[in-house]
Design a protein around this motif. Structure first.
Motif, PDB file in Angstrom:
ATOM      1  N   ASN A  90       0.828  -1.211   0.000  1.00  0.00           N
ATOM      2  CA  ASN A  90       0.000   0.000   0.000  1.00  0.00           C
ATOM      3  C   ASN A  90       0.864   1.263   0.000  1.00  0.00           C
ATOM      4  O   ASN A  90       0.707   2.155   0.842  1.00  0.00           O
ATOM      5  CB  ASN A  90      -0.948   0.012   1.214  1.00  0.00           C
ATOM      6  CG  ASN A  90      -2.205  -0.801   0.975  1.00  0.00           C
ATOM      7  OD1 ASN A  90      -2.617  -0.992  -0.170  1.00  0.00           O
ATOM      8  ND2 ASN A  90      -2.793  -1.310   2.037  1.00  0.00           N
ATOM      9  N   ALA A  91       1.780   1.335  -0.970  1.00  0.00           N
ATOM     10  CA  ALA A  91       2.690   2.479  -1.055  1.00  0.00           C
ATOM     11  C   ALA A  91       1.900   3.774  -1.239  1.00  0.00           C
ATOM     12  O   ALA A  91       0.937   3.835  -2.004  1.00  0.00           O
ATOM     13  CB  ALA A  91       3.664   2.285  -2.208  1.00  0.00           C
TER      14      ALA A  91
ATOM     15  N   ILE B 228      -2.357   9.782  -2.922  1.00  0.00           N
ATOM     16  CA  ILE B 228      -2.751  10.963  -2.155  1.00  0.00           C
ATOM     17  C   ILE B 228      -3.889  11.699  -2.844  1.00  0.00           C
ATOM     18  O   ILE B 228      -4.829  12.184  -2.198  1.00  0.00           O
ATOM     19  CB  ILE B 228      -1.535  11.871  -1.919  1.00  0.00           C
ATOM     20  CG1 ILE B 228      -0.539  11.185  -0.982  1.00  0.00           C
ATOM     21  CG2 ILE B 228      -1.972  13.230  -1.345  1.00  0.00           C
ATOM     22  CD1 ILE B 228       0.761  11.922  -0.788  1.00  0.00           C
ATOM     23  N   GLU B 229      -3.851  11.771  -4.177  1.00  0.00           N
ATOM     24  CA  GLU B 229      -4.960  12.384  -4.908  1.00  0.00           C
ATOM     25  C   GLU B 229      -6.255  11.614  -4.651  1.00  0.00           C
ATOM     26  O   GLU B 229      -7.318  12.216  -4.428  1.00  0.00           O
ATOM     27  CB  GLU B 229      -4.646  12.410  -6.408  1.00  0.00           C
ATOM     28  CG  GLU B 229      -3.554  13.387  -6.801  1.00  0.00           C
ATOM     29  CD  GLU B 229      -3.274  13.357  -8.296  1.00  0.00           C
ATOM     30  OE1 GLU B 229      -4.045  12.701  -9.028  1.00  0.00           O
ATOM     31  OE2 GLU B 229      -2.280  13.975  -8.720  1.00  0.00           O
ATOM     32  N   ALA B 230      -6.176  10.279  -4.690  1.00  0.00           N
ATOM     33  CA  ALA B 230      -7.353   9.455  -4.430  1.00  0.00           C
ATOM     34  C   ALA B 230      -7.836   9.641  -2.996  1.00  0.00           C
ATOM     35  O   ALA B 230      -9.045   9.676  -2.729  1.00  0.00           O
ATOM     36  CB  ALA B 230      -7.028   7.982  -4.703  1.00  0.00           C
ATOM     37  N   PHE B 231      -6.900   9.765  -2.069  1.00  0.00           N
ATOM     38  CA  PHE B 231      -7.227   9.994  -0.658  1.00  0.00           C
ATOM     39  C   PHE B 231      -8.032  11.281  -0.511  1.00  0.00           C
ATOM     40  O   PHE B 231      -9.073  11.312   0.164  1.00  0.00           O
ATOM     41  CB  PHE B 231      -5.931  10.109   0.142  1.00  0.00           C
ATOM     42  CG  PHE B 231      -5.896   9.288   1.397  1.00  0.00           C
ATOM     43  CD1 PHE B 231      -6.899   9.382   2.347  1.00  0.00           C
ATOM     44  CD2 PHE B 231      -4.836   8.439   1.659  1.00  0.00           C
ATOM     45  CE1 PHE B 231      -6.856   8.648   3.521  1.00  0.00           C
ATOM     46  CE2 PHE B 231      -4.776   7.679   2.814  1.00  0.00           C
ATOM     47  CZ  PHE B 231      -5.790   7.789   3.750  1.00  0.00           C
ATOM     48  N   ASN B 232      -7.555  12.342  -1.150  1.00  0.00           N
ATOM     49  CA  ASN B 232      -8.241  13.630  -1.030  1.00  0.00           C
ATOM     50  C   ASN B 232      -9.620  13.591  -1.666  1.00  0.00           C
ATOM     51  O   ASN B 232     -10.565  14.181  -1.131  1.00  0.00           O
ATOM     52  CB  ASN B 232      -7.379  14.740  -1.636  1.00  0.00           C
ATOM     53  CG  ASN B 232      -6.295  15.225  -0.690  1.00  0.00           C
ATOM     54  OD1 ASN B 232      -6.578  15.619   0.431  1.00  0.00           O
ATOM     55  ND2 ASN B 232      -5.048  15.200  -1.134  1.00  0.00           N
TER      56      ASN B 232
ATOM     57  N   VAL C 203       6.450  14.374  -0.247  1.00  0.00           N
ATOM     58  CA  VAL C 203       6.403  14.586   1.205  1.00  0.00           C
ATOM     59  C   VAL C 203       5.497  15.776   1.536  1.00  0.00           C
ATOM     60  O   VAL C 203       4.739  15.730   2.522  1.00  0.00           O
ATOM     61  CB  VAL C 203       7.822  14.785   1.768  1.00  0.00           C
ATOM     62  CG1 VAL C 203       7.771  15.229   3.225  1.00  0.00           C
ATOM     63  CG2 VAL C 203       8.622  13.493   1.646  1.00  0.00           C
ATOM     64  N   THR C 204       5.551  16.831   0.737  1.00  0.00           N
ATOM     65  CA  THR C 204       4.676  17.984   0.975  1.00  0.00           C
ATOM     66  C   THR C 204       3.214  17.588   0.849  1.00  0.00           C
ATOM     67  O   THR C 204       2.378  17.955   1.690  1.00  0.00           O
ATOM     68  CB  THR C 204       4.992  19.120  -0.015  1.00  0.00           C
ATOM     69  OG1 THR C 204       6.345  19.560   0.181  1.00  0.00           O
ATOM     70  CG2 THR C 204       4.053  20.298   0.188  1.00  0.00           C
ATOM     71  N   ALA C 205       2.899  16.822  -0.193  1.00  0.00           N
ATOM     72  CA  ALA C 205       1.515  16.371  -0.374  1.00  0.00           C
ATOM     73  C   ALA C 205       1.084  15.473   0.782  1.00  0.00           C
ATOM     74  O   ALA C 205      -0.049  15.561   1.274  1.00  0.00           O
ATOM     75  CB  ALA C 205       1.379  15.629  -1.700  1.00  0.00           C
ATOM     76  N   GLY C 206       2.009  14.627   1.246  1.00  0.00           N
ATOM     77  CA  GLY C 206       1.695  13.755   2.367  1.00  0.00           C
ATOM     78  C   GLY C 206       1.492  14.511   3.658  1.00  0.00           C
ATOM     79  O   GLY C 206       0.586  14.202   4.445  1.00  0.00           O
TER      80      GLY C 206
END
Length: 231
Positions: free
Chosen positions: A24-25, A31-35, A77-80
């Protein structure tokens, strides 16, 4: 919703199941999908449960992206870190159902949630950045400083100590550890309990409690980018 995150809404609970390979990298697409999933959960006014696959929540950032170059790494890292901030200030309760290993960004997901449930087993939970040659980013330090117990903070961040589920409970990564056979029921109990909270009081109190952390994260995210001279 996305092949990377399965979104399931049932009786006011939105379950976001990570599905990106065997570890699950956490990639830019993830991150886009998460948002997008969090957008939908806000629209649905649903409590959020973040889940992984059997045996693993997440092994952390996508190493192919992290090793592609400094620009790619700092952008990820910024997006995370921005996702972390969003989870910490999400208007509805956020539960992480940690089904096994949670390493690096996987462990930071635990630190960004309101309630964390782990499962018993031979699993590793912690921040291994120093072990694999990565200097911890400032946003990660601020999050760990706020959410981990003082006795575990230096061990986790500076010494990259990995914890089993019971150790992670003591350190502050988890709030509850249950046997595998009782894991789904424990997640359901926690969801029903947190659903009973007054939504407005929960949201407003969360923001008041975490005001200092959110401000520290804003400054840390800017500092992390400035180290790479990225505007």
């Amino acid at each position: 919703m996305s092949d990377l995150i399965d979104y399931r809404l049932e009786e006011g609970v939105a379950t976001l199941t990570l599905n990106n390979g065997k570890v699950n990298a956490i990639s830019p697409a993830m991150i886009e999908a998460f948002n997008r999933a969090l957008d939908q959960a806000e629209q649905d006014r649903a409590l959020v449960v973040i889940a992984g696959q059997p045996g693993i929540l997440s092994g952390g950032y996508d190493l192919k992206v992290m090793t592609a170059g400094p620009l790619e790494a700092v952008e990820l890292v910024t997006a995370g870190s921005t996702l972390t901030r969003r989870l910490l200030s999400h208007p509805q309760p956020v539960i992480v159902a940690c089904s096994g290993h949670a390493v690096a960004k996987g462990a930071f997901l635990l630190l960004a949630a309101d309630y964390r449930i782990g499962v018993e087993g031979p699993f590793h939970i912690g921040l291994n950045e120093v072990m694999i040659g990565m200097t911890m980013h400032q946003a990660g330090i601020e999050l760990a400083r706020d959410r981990l117990r003082r006795s575990a903070f230096h061990r986790a961040v500076i010494c990259a100590e990995m914890f089993d589920p019971q150790g992670a409970l003591s350190a502050g990564f988890l709030d509850e550890v249950v046997p595998a056979q009782g894991f789904p029921e424990a997640v359901e109990r926690a969801a029903q309990r947190l659903k009973s909270l007054n939504p407005s009081a929960h949201r407003n109190t969360k923001l008041k409690v975490r005001q200092g952390l959110l401000s520290a994260l804003d400054a840390a995210i800017a500092e992390d980018r400035a180290q790479f001279k990225i505007a």
